[in-house]
Design a protein around this motif. Structure first.
Motif, PDB file in Angstrom:
ATOM      1  N   LYS A 162       0.809  -1.214   0.000  1.00 15.27           N
ATOM      2  CA  LYS A 162       0.000   0.000   0.000  1.00 15.27           C
ATOM      3  C   LYS A 162       0.850   1.275   0.000  1.00 15.27           C
ATOM      4  O   LYS A 162       0.338   2.362  -0.266  1.00 15.27           O
ATOM      5  CB  LYS A 162      -0.944   0.011   1.194  1.00 15.27           C
ATOM      6  CG  LYS A 162      -0.268   0.189   2.546  1.00 15.27           C
ATOM      7  CD  LYS A 162      -1.292   0.319   3.663  1.00 15.27           C
ATOM      8  CE  LYS A 162      -0.650   0.558   5.011  1.00 15.27           C
ATOM      9  NZ  LYS A 162      -1.650   0.748   6.081  1.00 15.27           N
ATOM     10  N   SER A 163       2.130   1.137   0.294  1.00 17.98           N
ATOM     11  CA  SER A 163       2.996   2.318   0.306  1.00 17.98           C
ATOM     12  C   SER A 163       3.566   2.650  -1.069  1.00 17.98           C
ATOM     13  O   SER A 163       4.278   3.645  -1.225  1.00 17.98           O
ATOM     14  CB  SER A 163       4.154   2.099   1.287  1.00 17.98           C
ATOM     15  OG  SER A 163       4.999   1.051   0.834  1.00 17.98           O
ATOM     16  N   ALA A 179      11.738   6.378   2.656  1.00 14.92           N
ATOM     17  CA  ALA A 179      11.100   5.069   2.834  1.00 14.92           C
ATOM     18  C   ALA A 179      10.990   4.792   4.334  1.00 14.92           C
ATOM     19  O   ALA A 179      11.976   4.931   5.070  1.00 14.92           O
ATOM     20  CB  ALA A 179      11.888   3.970   2.150  1.00 14.92           C
ATOM     21  N   LEU A 180       9.791   4.432   4.780  1.00 15.37           N
ATOM     22  CA  LEU A 180       9.585   4.079   6.176  1.00 15.37           C
ATOM     23  C   LEU A 180       9.905   2.603   6.383  1.00 15.37           C
ATOM     24  O   LEU A 180       9.542   1.758   5.563  1.00 15.37           O
ATOM     25  CB  LEU A 180       8.137   4.349   6.582  1.00 15.37           C
ATOM     26  CG  LEU A 180       7.810   4.173   8.069  1.00 15.37           C
ATOM     27  CD1 LEU A 180       8.532   5.239   8.888  1.00 15.37           C
ATOM     28  CD2 LEU A 180       6.300   4.244   8.297  1.00 15.37           C
ATOM     29  N   VAL A 181      10.602   2.299   7.488  1.00 14.18           N
ATOM     30  CA  VAL A 181      10.984   0.920   7.793  1.00 14.18           C
ATOM     31  C   VAL A 181      10.549   0.592   9.219  1.00 14.18           C
ATOM     32  O   VAL A 181      10.858   1.323  10.157  1.00 14.18           O
ATOM     33  CB  VAL A 181      12.508   0.730   7.650  1.00 14.18           C
ATOM     34  CG1 VAL A 181      12.901  -0.711   8.001  1.00 14.18           C
ATOM     35  CG2 VAL A 181      12.966   1.067   6.238  1.00 14.18           C
ATOM     36  N   LYS A 182       9.837  -0.517   9.344  1.00 16.12           N
ATOM     37  CA  LYS A 182       9.403  -0.981  10.657  1.00 16.12           C
ATOM     38  C   LYS A 182      10.445  -1.934  11.236  1.00 16.12           C
ATOM     39  O   LYS A 182      10.904  -2.856  10.561  1.00 16.12           O
ATOM     40  CB  LYS A 182       8.060  -1.700  10.546  1.00 16.12           C
ATOM     41  CG  LYS A 182       7.516  -2.209  11.876  1.00 16.12           C
ATOM     42  CD  LYS A 182       6.188  -2.922  11.694  1.00 16.12           C
ATOM     43  CE  LYS A 182       5.666  -3.453  13.012  1.00 16.12           C
ATOM     44  NZ  LYS A 182       4.370  -4.159  12.867  1.00 16.12           N
ATOM     45  N   LEU A 183      10.785  -1.723  12.524  1.00 16.06           N
ATOM     46  CA  LEU A 183      11.789  -2.540  13.190  1.00 16.06           C
ATOM     47  C   LEU A 183      11.177  -3.644  14.035  1.00 16.06           C
ATOM     48  O   LEU A 183      11.699  -4.766  14.073  1.00 16.06           O
ATOM     49  CB  LEU A 183      12.672  -1.669  14.089  1.00 16.06           C
ATOM     50  CG  LEU A 183      13.325  -0.449  13.439  1.00 16.06           C
ATOM     51  CD1 LEU A 183      14.093   0.350  14.487  1.00 16.06           C
ATOM     52  CD2 LEU A 183      14.223  -0.845  12.292  1.00 16.06           C
ATOM     53  N   SER A 184      10.101  -3.332  14.708  1.00 16.77           N
ATOM     54  CA  SER A 184       9.481  -4.292  15.619  1.00 16.77           C
ATOM     55  C   SER A 184       8.096  -3.784  16.003  1.00 16.77           C
ATOM     56  O   SER A 184       7.679  -2.704  15.565  1.00 16.77           O
ATOM     57  CB  SER A 184      10.337  -4.461  16.885  1.00 16.77           C
ATOM     58  OG  SER A 184      10.323  -3.251  17.640  1.00 16.77           O
ATOM     59  N   ASP A 185       7.401  -4.559  16.857  1.00 19.22           N
ATOM     60  CA  ASP A 185       6.103  -4.125  17.373  1.00 19.22           C
ATOM     61  C   ASP A 185       6.237  -3.334  18.664  1.00 19.22           C
ATOM     62  O   ASP A 185       5.259  -2.794  19.179  1.00 19.22           O
ATOM     63  CB  ASP A 185       5.194  -5.348  17.613  1.00 19.22           C
ATOM     64  CG  ASP A 185       4.697  -5.955  16.310  1.00 19.22           C
ATOM     65  OD1 ASP A 185       4.670  -5.224  15.291  1.00 19.22           O
ATOM     66  OD2 ASP A 185       4.371  -7.157  16.300  1.00 19.22           O
ATOM     67  N   GLY A 186       7.429  -3.297  19.203  1.00 13.24           N
ATOM     68  CA  GLY A 186       7.652  -2.543  20.438  1.00 13.24           C
ATOM     69  C   GLY A 186       7.305  -3.290  21.705  1.00 13.24           C
ATOM     70  O   GLY A 186       7.272  -2.693  22.776  1.00 13.24           O
ATOM     71  N   GLY A 187       7.079  -4.582  21.592  1.00 19.31           N
ATOM     72  CA  GLY A 187       6.735  -5.374  22.789  1.00 19.31           C
ATOM     73  C   GLY A 187       7.966  -5.810  23.561  1.00 19.31           C
ATOM     74  O   GLY A 187       9.052  -6.007  23.011  1.00 19.31           O
ATOM     75  N   MET A 188       7.783  -5.956  24.855  1.00 26.06           N
ATOM     76  CA  MET A 188       8.896  -6.329  25.736  1.00 26.06           C
ATOM     77  C   MET A 188       9.327  -7.782  25.524  1.00 26.06           C
ATOM     78  O   MET A 188      10.471  -8.132  25.802  1.00 26.06           O
ATOM     79  CB  MET A 188       8.493  -6.115  27.195  1.00 26.06           C
ATOM     80  CG  MET A 188       8.244  -4.652  27.542  1.00 26.06           C
ATOM     81  SD  MET A 188       9.708  -3.608  27.324  1.00 26.06           S
ATOM     82  CE  MET A 188      10.775  -4.309  28.582  1.00 26.06           C
ATOM     83  N   GLY A 229       8.727   0.215   3.454  1.00 24.31           N
ATOM     84  CA  GLY A 229       7.866   0.862   2.469  1.00 24.31           C
ATOM     85  C   GLY A 229       8.628   1.168   1.192  1.00 24.31           C
ATOM     86  O   GLY A 229       9.850   1.035   1.115  1.00 24.31           O
ATOM     87  N   TYR A 230       7.885   1.588   0.170  1.00 26.26           N
ATOM     88  CA  TYR A 230       8.481   1.980  -1.108  1.00 26.26           C
ATOM     89  C   TYR A 230       9.095   3.376  -0.992  1.00 26.26           C
ATOM     90  O   TYR A 230       8.740   4.166  -0.111  1.00 26.26           O
ATOM     91  CB  TYR A 230       7.420   1.979  -2.205  1.00 26.26           C
ATOM     92  CG  TYR A 230       7.068   0.617  -2.729  1.00 26.26           C
ATOM     93  CD1 TYR A 230       7.483   0.206  -3.999  1.00 26.26           C
ATOM     94  CD2 TYR A 230       6.315  -0.281  -1.966  1.00 26.26           C
ATOM     95  CE1 TYR A 230       7.157  -1.051  -4.491  1.00 26.26           C
ATOM     96  CE2 TYR A 230       5.977  -1.536  -2.448  1.00 26.26           C
ATOM     97  CZ  TYR A 230       6.407  -1.917  -3.715  1.00 26.26           C
ATOM     98  OH  TYR A 230       6.090  -3.152  -4.200  1.00 26.26           O
TER      99      TYR A 230
END
Length: 242
Positions: A162-163, A179-188, A229-230
């Motif tokens: 979608k990006s 470009a946006l990049v996700k690293l994690s969900d942020g959970g412990m 993301g693109y």
């Protein structure tokens, strides 16, 4: 009688002498006329008029040809500059801008400088990649960054469909793409690993770009949750939320 004979002999002798002198003078004139002709021919052969045509051919024609070549070769250079300018100025727009963008060369690793910054605050689950055109000419970013965070995890972070932008991303000299990049969900309880540097490759160029992670302690990455993301001109709410 003897006297008369001696007088006649003297006259005949004088007449003979005069005839010999006359013949000698005539022969001298003919020899002089004959010997003067070669001198005249030698003068004509060595004159500038006889060698004038080769001299003119050697100095005039090459000069004119040399003057014409630079003028003829200047047109392709000028037209190439115009193509670069139009591609950089209209990239990402519709119509002729899309055509100009499609003709721009792909950005290579040597054409851009890629940096990373954190997005928002803790827990720092995303970073933003910036690819700035440092080549001095227009180039086209295509697809998405191929990101690998860990040596032990050789798979690229998957792209989020979608990006994807609606048109070509053409960068003029000094222009950025993001470009946006996700690293994690942020959970412990995630299996995060510390990363201080990672690799990025561009579409169409296998050259590995080493990118330093933002922050003094690097970033925490869960390879199972990483996404990318693109490349776009700017980050867009909704399309780049993942």
């Amino acid at each position: 009688m003897n006297t008369t004979m001696r007088q006649r002999s003297a006259l005949l002798a004088a007449a003979g002498t005069a005839l010999v002198l006359s013949l000698t003078a005539c022969q001298g004139d003919e020899d002089a006329g004959t010997s003067s002709a070669p001198s005249a021919e030698a003068t004509v052969a060595s004159s500038p008029t006889a060698s004038g045509t080769p001299a003119g051919k050697g100095t005039g024609t090459p000069g004119a040809t040399g003057a014409g070549d630079p003028a003829g070769s200047s047109k392709p250079n000028g037209s190439a500059g115009s193509a670069d300018d139009s591609a950089g100025g209209t990239g990402g727009s519709g119509g002729s801008g899309e055509q100009a963008g499609a003709s721009a060369p792909l950005c290579k690793a040597g054409d851009v400088k890629v940096t990373a910054d954190t997005q928002d605050g803790p827990p720092y689950t995303h970073i933003v990649l910036t690819a700035r055109n440092s080549s001095g000419h227009s180039c086209r970013m295509t697809g998405f960054p191929h990101v690998q965070f860990l040596e032990s995890h050789k798979q690229d972070a998957p792209a989020v469909a979608k990006s994807k932008p609606g048109g070509p991303i053409v960068l003029g000299a000094g222009d950025p793409a993001y470009a946006l990049v996700k690293l994690s969900d942020g959970g412990m309880d995630e299996e995060n690993e510390p990363v201080v540097a990672f690799s990025v490759t561009l579409e169409g160029d296998p050259t590995v770009i080493a990118v330093s992670a933002p922050g003094s302690e690097g970033i925490a990455v869960d390879p199972a949750k990483a996404l990318t993301g693109y490349w776009t001109y700017e980050l867009r709410n909704g399309a780049d939320d993942f």
